[in-house]
Design a protein around this motif. Structure first.
Motif, PDB file in Angstrom:
ATOM      1  N   LYS A 666       0.840  -1.201   0.000  1.00 12.07           N
ATOM      2  CA  LYS A 666       0.000   0.000   0.000  1.00 12.07           C
ATOM      3  C   LYS A 666       0.879   1.257   0.000  1.00 12.07           C
ATOM      4  O   LYS A 666       0.610   2.234  -0.723  1.00 12.07           O
ATOM      5  N   GLN A 667       1.934   1.236   0.827  1.00 16.02           N
ATOM      6  CA  GLN A 667       2.808   2.400   0.934  1.00 16.02           C
ATOM      7  C   GLN A 667       3.503   2.693  -0.385  1.00 16.02           C
ATOM      8  O   GLN A 667       3.541   3.852  -0.850  1.00 16.02           O
ATOM      9  N   VAL A 668       4.046   1.662  -1.008  1.00 15.90           N
ATOM     10  CA  VAL A 668       4.771   1.911  -2.260  1.00 15.90           C
ATOM     11  C   VAL A 668       3.796   2.305  -3.357  1.00 15.90           C
ATOM     12  O   VAL A 668       4.147   3.075  -4.277  1.00 15.90           O
ATOM     13  N   GLY A 669       2.546   1.830  -3.272  1.00 15.49           N
ATOM     14  CA  GLY A 669       1.541   2.245  -4.240  1.00 15.49           C
ATOM     15  C   GLY A 669       1.199   3.703  -4.102  1.00 15.49           C
ATOM     16  O   GLY A 669       1.006   4.431  -5.105  1.00 15.49           O
ATOM     17  N   ILE A 670       1.118   4.203  -2.837  1.00 14.58           N
ATOM     18  CA  ILE A 670       0.838   5.628  -2.600  1.00 14.58           C
ATOM     19  C   ILE A 670       1.989   6.468  -3.138  1.00 14.58           C
ATOM     20  O   ILE A 670       1.776   7.517  -3.788  1.00 14.58           O
ATOM     21  N   ALA A 671       3.221   6.024  -2.887  1.00 20.98           N
ATOM     22  CA  ALA A 671       4.387   6.777  -3.373  1.00 20.98           C
ATOM     23  C   ALA A 671       4.406   6.821  -4.888  1.00 20.98           C
ATOM     24  O   ALA A 671       4.719   7.879  -5.490  1.00 20.98           O
ATOM     25  N   LEU A 672       4.057   5.701  -5.548  1.00 23.36           N
ATOM     26  CA  LEU A 672       4.032   5.680  -7.006  1.00 23.36           C
ATOM     27  C   LEU A 672       2.959   6.613  -7.537  1.00 23.36           C
ATOM     28  O   LEU A 672       3.175   7.339  -8.538  1.00 23.36           O
ATOM     29  N   PHE A 673       1.801   6.631  -6.859  1.00 27.36           N
ATOM     30  CA  PHE A 673       0.727   7.524  -7.292  1.00 27.36           C
ATOM     31  C   PHE A 673       1.179   8.981  -7.221  1.00 27.36           C
ATOM     32  O   PHE A 673       0.885   9.794  -8.127  1.00 27.36           O
ATOM     33  N   GLN A 674       1.914   9.315  -6.145  1.00 27.22           N
ATOM     34  CA  GLN A 674       2.406  10.686  -6.011  1.00 27.22           C
ATOM     35  C   GLN A 674       3.387  11.028  -7.130  1.00 27.22           C
ATOM     36  O   GLN A 674       3.391  12.150  -7.656  1.00 27.22           O
ATOM     37  N   ALA A 675       4.226  10.035  -7.506  1.00 24.48           N
ATOM     38  CA  ALA A 675       5.181  10.288  -8.590  1.00 24.48           C
ATOM     39  C   ALA A 675       4.455  10.491  -9.914  1.00 24.48           C
ATOM     40  O   ALA A 675       4.829  11.365 -10.712  1.00 24.48           O
ATOM     41  N   LYS A 676       3.433   9.702 -10.152  1.00 25.88           N
ATOM     42  CA  LYS A 676       2.666   9.845 -11.399  1.00 25.88           C
ATOM     43  C   LYS A 676       1.912  11.175 -11.396  1.00 25.88           C
ATOM     44  O   LYS A 676       1.807  11.844 -12.426  1.00 25.88           O
ATOM     45  N   ASP A 677       1.396  11.540 -10.194  1.00 22.20           N
ATOM     46  CA  ASP A 677       0.622  12.764 -10.089  1.00 22.20           C
ATOM     47  C   ASP A 677       1.506  13.991 -10.299  1.00 22.20           C
ATOM     48  O   ASP A 677       1.018  15.056 -10.707  1.00 22.20           O
ATOM     49  N   ALA A 678       2.816  13.808 -10.049  1.00 16.74           N
ATOM     50  CA  ALA A 678       3.754  14.921 -10.239  1.00 16.74           C
ATOM     51  C   ALA A 678       4.158  15.073 -11.692  1.00 16.74           C
ATOM     52  O   ALA A 678       5.014  15.908 -12.024  1.00 16.74           O
TER      53      ALA A 678
END
Length: 689
Positions: A666-678
């Motif tokens: 879940k944590q790495v998925g949230i971090a990936l989402f933030q990277a994509k959102d950036a």
């Protein structure tokens, strides 16, 4: 056990009877006991006792003659025939007694004693025959021949005693009592009865037969009776009276012996047979139905608690089979019954029923039942063979799936190989000529213990069959697995004549199992480990990092704009890009790190051994992630076109205390989402704040 207890109880009671009889005999010799005052007062009692004796002797004949419906043994037939003669002679003794009306000639002491001694001699002969003759079935010629001889003997004695009494020695003197001839003859009878009693008693102890014991008691009491008849002074004293009583008791014991042989033993045998038959029926895995020719169910013979029985017997007995089963099933039963009508038996017919727990297959066998004086019936055995059908189906599927071929070996009882088939030769590499006369031990690989083979042969000796997996060795030295079934072949006498071994080479199956296992953990497109394997490795890495107090990291990589290539060039082009990305990604990480395709255009990387400090670990991960980000940013030549691709990376660290694998994902998925959102093409760490 029960029979032995019953015999012992009867032996104890017989001892008490004999001891009591002997004591009474002794008491009569020393105590003055009253007697009848005259013949007239004794005559009714004598007539009654003799009548009882005649009836009992006749019953001895009847029971002995008709025992087992004409299947009596030599001993029983001899006792029956000889005691028929005894009954007739005793009856003549009764009619000849002083005070009775003339019986052809005038009645008197000598005449009645002649018939008495003849009857006692015939009785002694009967008991001697009981000692000498075997307890085996007597043929009809013996039965009727002996009966005829007894009839001739009795008739001859009657002619002698009635018409030629002067040719017989005197037995009684009115003034002095018994003659020496009479007393001597009685002592001979006592000796014969005594010997017979002793021999029968010894035989009863050895054989534990109740009928032999009763015959022994009868002979002993007859001996006591004859002793009394050596003492009387007139025909109505106490010795005469007691002697007649003893004779009646002896006859009753003899009758009991034949009742035991002719009625009790057969009844017990029938009861035991019925119990054994019921136990046999309950033990066989079949439902047994008895049908009339028109299909009416007459009876049901198996255990009513069988799970295969779909309804209680009272609900179908008396009804026709076609009323309670489907039409297709009734047609199969009708064909089975037609076979029975034609040849007397049937087998091999099968049908199926759709039950609550699924489809069940049944097999029918049967034969004709022809009760005496009744119309023939059909006896049908119905067995649930569902498991066999399923096993057969599974074997066929397995044989087709792996294209295996079954090898066969036949040996003698000494395990010398007699014959093998071509499949065996192909599997082992040995030709038939190379293995003939040798034992299967030549194939042993050494991977099984002596105890394994001992247990295998114990199972074969016990049940006639063994099935299991054995690792054997080919001629070229290769060790390989085989599915082996060994069956003992028996002749009609039940003696083992051969052993048959069925060998299925399991090498292909084992290889297939390994391949299936491999496919379960690897991605078929890229060849990388798949999500399932990646999560297993992640869980192991987290536990290891916690134990060593070192940090690790989980990276999730997503290709930017991957949907564009799928939509413009197609999925094959997308797969080609995934393969190029996976190859480059493996070159960008350390050999100890694990790279997996997580799904779609997502990859994960599990980094371990990043040090004991979180800052240093984060720096190392940042460097690795930056290397991946830069290394994957490139133009890829896909199906004749150039395609520029970048990626986004999410990162989370683990190792500081216990961490849940699901939570890390879940944590790495949230971090990936933030990277994509950036905007993509960037790296983002998971921030718990």
């Amino acid at each position: 056990m029960k029979k032995a207890i019953q015999y012992e109880q009867m032996r104890q009671s017989s001892r008490r009877v004999l001891v009591t009889s002997a004591l009474l005999l002794i008491m009569l010799g020393f105590l003055p006991l009253p007697a009848f005052t005259d013949l007239t007062s004794y005559l009714p009692l004598h007539s009654f006792l003799e009548a009882v004796a005649v009836v009992v002797a006749a019953m001895v004949f009847t029971v002995g003659w008709y025992t087992y419906q004409g299947k009596a043994d030599y001993r029983t037939v001899a006792l029956a025939c000889l005691f028929l003669g005894v009954a007739v002679l005793d009856f003549s003794h009764l009619l000849s007694y002083p005070g009775m009306p003339d019986y052809v000639t005038a009645s008197g002491p000598d005449k009645t004693i002649d018939f008495w001694l003849a009857a006692r001699s015939l009785g002694a002969l009967a008991l001697i025959a009981a000692v000498v003759l075997p307890v085996t079935r007597a043929p009809s010629t013996f039965r009727y021949g002996l009966l005829g001889m007894v009839a001739l003997l009795v008739a001859g004695l009657h002619v002698l005693f009635l018409y030629f009494p002067h040719r017989v020695p005197d037995n009684f003197d009115a003034s002095t009592g018994l003659t020496p001839f009479k007393v001597g003859f009685e002592y001979i009878l006592v000796l014969v009865y005594g010997v017979a009693a002793y021999l029968l008693w010894q035989r009863s102890v050895a054989s534990q037969r109740a009928d032999t014991l009763l015959l022994s008691v009868s002979a002993a009491i007859m001996a006591f009776s004859e002793l009394l008849f050596t003492r009387y002074m007139n025909l109505f004293d106490i010795y005469n009276v007691t002697g007649h009583l003893y004779k009646v008791v002896a006859y009753i014991y003899l009758y009991r012996a034949l009742v035991v042989t002719g009625i009790v033993f057969p009844y017990q045998s029938v009861t035991t047979s019925r119990a054994r038959f019921k136990a046999t029926l309950d033990s066989i895995p079949d439902l047994m139905f008895e049908l009339a020719p028109d299909g009416t169910i007459i009876d049901y013979h198996s255990d009513v608690s069988r799970p295969e029985l779909l309804a209680p017997p009272e609900s179908f007995i008396g009804r026709k089979m076609q009323e309670i089963i489907p039409d297709r099933t009734h047609e199969t039963l009708r064909q089975a019954c037609a076979d029975i009508d034609a040849s007397g038996k049937t087998s091999g017919h099968s049908y199926w029923l759709d039950r609550d727990d699924g489809v069940h297959w049944y097999e029918i066998s049967g034969s004709r039942l022809a009760p005496e004086n009744e119309e023939p019936r059909h006896l049908l055995l119905i067995r649930d063979v569902t498991e066999r059908y399923r096993s057969d189906a599974e074997l066929r599927i397995a044989a087709t799936a792996f294209s295996s071929q079954e090898g066969i070996m036949i040996t003698d009882t000494d395990l010398r190989i007699l014959r093998v088939n071509a499949a065996f030769e192909h599997s082992t590499g040995y030709t038939q000529q190379e293995v003939l006369g040798k034992t299967p031990s030549m194939l042993q690989s050494g991977q099984h213990s002596r105890e394994f083979y001992q247990n295998m042969w114990q199972a074969i000796m016990t049940s006639g069959r063994w099935h299991g997996e054995i690792w054997n060795r080919r001629k070229n030295g290769e060790v390989y697995p085989q599915s082996v079934t060994i069956t003992a072949v028996r002749d009609q006498a039940g003696k083992i004549t051969n052993y048959v071994g069925d060998y299925i080479d399991m090498s292909a199956l084992k290889w297939a199992e390994e391949e299936i296992s491999k496919l379960s953990y690897f991605d078929p497109v890229t060849g990388l480990i798949n999500r399932t394997r990646a999560l297993m490795l992640l869980e192991h890495s987290v536990k290891r990092s916690v134990q060593l107090q070192r940090f690790g990291a989980l990276l999730m990589i997503d290709l930017d704009q991957f949907k564009v290539i799928n939509d413009t060039l197609g999925h094959l082009a997308g797969d080609e890009l995934l393969i190029k990305i996976s190859e480059r990604l493996q070159d960008l990480v350390r050999p100890m790190d694990n790279v997996a395709r997580y799904g779609g255009d997502e990859f994960v990387v599990v980094l371990t051994a990043l040090g004991e400090e979180s800052r240093r670990a984060a720096t190392t991960v940042q460097q690795v992630a930056q290397s991946i980000l830069s290394g994957l940013e490139d133009t890829y030549h896909i199906q004749g076109s150039d395609y520029f691709s970048t990626c986004s990376i999410g990162i989370t660290l683990f190792g500081e205390g216990a961490a849940d694998t699901v939570e890390l994902v879940k944590q790495v998925g949230i971090a990936l989402f933030q990277a994509k959102d950036a905007g993509g093409n960037t790296i983002c760490f998971f921030d718990p704040a």
